[in-house]
Design a protein around this motif. Structure first.
Motif: not given
Length: 246
Positions: A48-50, A82-84, A89-90, A95-96
């Motif tokens: 998955l690529d944000l 998973e979220i952490l 990257q976010i 990243i919005p």
């Protein structure tokens, strides 16, 4: 046009589906504009690529990041991990991101701030939130009045403003109702996607999860159904409109 990535953390199918429908309705999104991943039953794909998404929206859930690991059910630990794993990257790439309720705990925890149950607990209901000076200038808060009601319900809260964050919204019971990291990473303690009907569903599903005495569920349902909370969803709509063209 890039879709929005919607990550959901609720293990209960009825709560998850209801939340997803609320994100669509309040955000002004069509299903084809989103990619929905329910983390309780599927992992975030390794490839998955944000950069393929206009933004990331994270929903709430019954888990608390401040709970000791040994007290967390396996599904909650999986969701949290998973979220952490996405947060570096976010935040580093700005990243919005719109983290709703659980999302503010994840963001703050990642940034090294205190998230705990020591103060600022709020049972389900409406609270008045007030814009800070920075909130008045933020584009995602465009069109909002100085004060408006939001729907809340949480056992833990951010205790201090996380490093690198801007304070956007405050309330008397819980000072950090909305924050921003960098220019594009947002998180709320309240639920910008929710109205009284949405909260009525959650009250029924989570009445034995420690948010409130179960015998008060009917009274709380009446209160949230009567609450005037039409303004808060504009935040979610503004977020979608700001980043839809990314």
């Amino acid at each position: 046009m890039k879709p929005f990535l919607i990550l959901q953390l609720r293990p209960e199918p009825d709560a998850s589906d209801n939340e997803y429908e609320a994100f669509l309705a309040k955000g002004g999104l069509r299903p084809e504009e989103t990619r929905r991943i329910r983390l309780e039953r599927e992992a975030i794909p390794a490839d998955l690529d944000l950069a393929d998404f206009a933004g990331v929206i994270v929903g709430g859930g019954p888990g608390c990041i401040s709970d000791p690991d040994e007290c967390k059910p396996p599904v909650e630990k999986k969701i949290e991990q998973e979220i952490l794993a996405l947060m570096p990257q976010i935040t580093q790439q700005d990243i919005p991101f719109m983290g709703c309720c659980y999302g503010i705990g994840i963001l703050a925890h990642h940034l090294g701030a205190r998230v705990s149950k020591e103060a600022y607990f709020e049972p389900p209901g409406a609270v008045a939130c007030t814009l800070t000076e920075a909130g008045r200038a933020d584009p995602v808060m465009s069109g909002l009045p100085e004060q408006f009601n939001t729907l809340v319900g949480h056992k833990e809260a951010v205790q201090d403003l996380p490093p690198g964050c801007t304070h956007l919204l405050a309330s008397a019971p819980c000072p950090f109702q909305m924050i921003r990291h960098g220019k594009n990473v947002y998180a709320t303690q309240f639920h910008p996607e929710a109205d009284g009907e949405v909260f009525a569903v959650r009250i029924e599903i989570y009445k034995h999860k420690g948010y409130f005495p179960p015998e008060t569920a009917a009274t709380l349902t009446e209160e949230v159904m009567a609450a005037e909370v039409d303004t808060a969803p504009l935040i979610l709509r503004n977020f979608v409109e700001r980043y839809r063209g990314n």
